[in-house]
Scaffold this active site. Structure first.
Site, PDB file in Angstrom:
ATOM      1  N   CYS A 154      29.862  41.739  31.348  1.00  0.00           N
ATOM      2  CA  CYS A 154      30.902  40.722  31.496  1.00  0.00           C
ATOM      3  C   CYS A 154      30.423  39.601  32.424  1.00  0.00           C
ATOM      4  O   CYS A 154      29.277  39.155  32.338  1.00  0.00           O
ATOM      5  CB  CYS A 154      32.188  41.389  31.966  1.00  0.00           C
ATOM      6  SG  CYS A 154      33.693  40.422  31.716  1.00  0.00           S
ATOM      7  N   THR A 155      31.259  39.141  33.341  1.00  0.00           N
ATOM      8  CA  THR A 155      30.885  38.038  34.220  1.00  0.00           C
ATOM      9  C   THR A 155      29.922  38.468  35.324  1.00  0.00           C
ATOM     10  O   THR A 155      29.532  37.641  36.151  1.00  0.00           O
ATOM     11  CB  THR A 155      32.131  37.394  34.849  1.00  0.00           C
ATOM     12  OG1 THR A 155      32.910  38.399  35.506  1.00  0.00           O
ATOM     13  CG2 THR A 155      32.972  36.702  33.796  1.00  0.00           C
TER      14      THR A 155
END
Length: 228
Positions: free
Chosen positions: A103-104
């Site tokens: 993800c981030t």
């Protein structure tokens, strides 16, 4: 006897629990593996859902790792200029076989200067920010570029974890883990990507996340300035 594989997953306040839990479940199923949940201290940290998780190893006590992994979540924004975390990731990456994220978390790797010139994945809302950090954004669920392996948003962490295990231990070992956790997804809706969800749902999701995304863009721009 062969040395155990050592997996280290960063744990930090306001992380997305599933970003960590998916890979942790996969990595922990590798026979003889050591799984380290890493933070500055061993004090419990609250995830984005508000309940507490307990690190197992500090940055100072962390052994050499085969895999270092950074999950994402709201707390990722604060890590973008956290010198202690970024310095630790640089040190851990230097000796690791794979430097990875979900993800981030890839934005944190980028802020540490660890994705320059690498193809990388991220959550779809934040993927374009990777370019500011010298990475090459790729709209895929899992991306491998040399010794970097990055996963897309949240649930991609399981696909990502199986990919890492396959690289380290072979496809059969990864398949055994997949069977053991009965990972056979059949979602009730085809809305798990912008392409499947359609423009109306995408607009609603982006509106809901507007404030958080503005903070994330600001943190990424600041990190890009530091790297420059």
């Amino acid at each position: 006897m062969a040395a155990p594989l050592r997996f280290g997953i960063l744990m930090f306040p306001d992380l997305m629990q599933l970003d960590l839990a998916g890979p942790a479940e996969v990595f922990g199923a590798v026979p003889g593996a050591e799984l380290h949940l890493l933070w500055k201290t061993r004090e419990p940290v609250a995830n984005s859902a508000g309940w507490r998780m307990v690190p197992t190893t500090t940055f100072a006590d962390c052994p050499p790792l085969d895999v270092v992994c950074v999950p994402g979540g709201r707390g990722q924004v604060g890590l973008m200029d956290d010198d202690a975390t970024l310095d630790f990731l640089r040190r851990a990456s230097a000796g690791a076989r794979f430097t990875t994220s979900v993800c981030t978390g890839s934005l944190v790797l980028g802020a540490a200067g660890l994705l320059r010139g690498y193809r990388a994945a991220c959550h779809w809302m934040s993927r374009d920010q990777l370019a500011l950090l010298g990475a090459i954004p790729v709209a895929e669920r899992v991306v491998r570029d040399r010794d970097r392996i990055t996963g897309g948003g949240v649930t991609a962490g399981i696909d990502f974890g199986l990919t890492v295990v396959a690289e380290l231990c072979g496809p059969e070992a990864a398949k055994l883990v997949q069977l053991g956790i009965e990972y056979d997804p059949a979602p009730p809706f085809a809305a798990g990507s912008p392409e499947g969800a359609g423009p109306d749902l995408v607009a609603q999701a982006e509106a809901r996340a507007k404030g958080r995304q503005e903070q994330r863009w600001a943190a990424t721009r600041k990190a890009a300035e530091r790297l420059a």
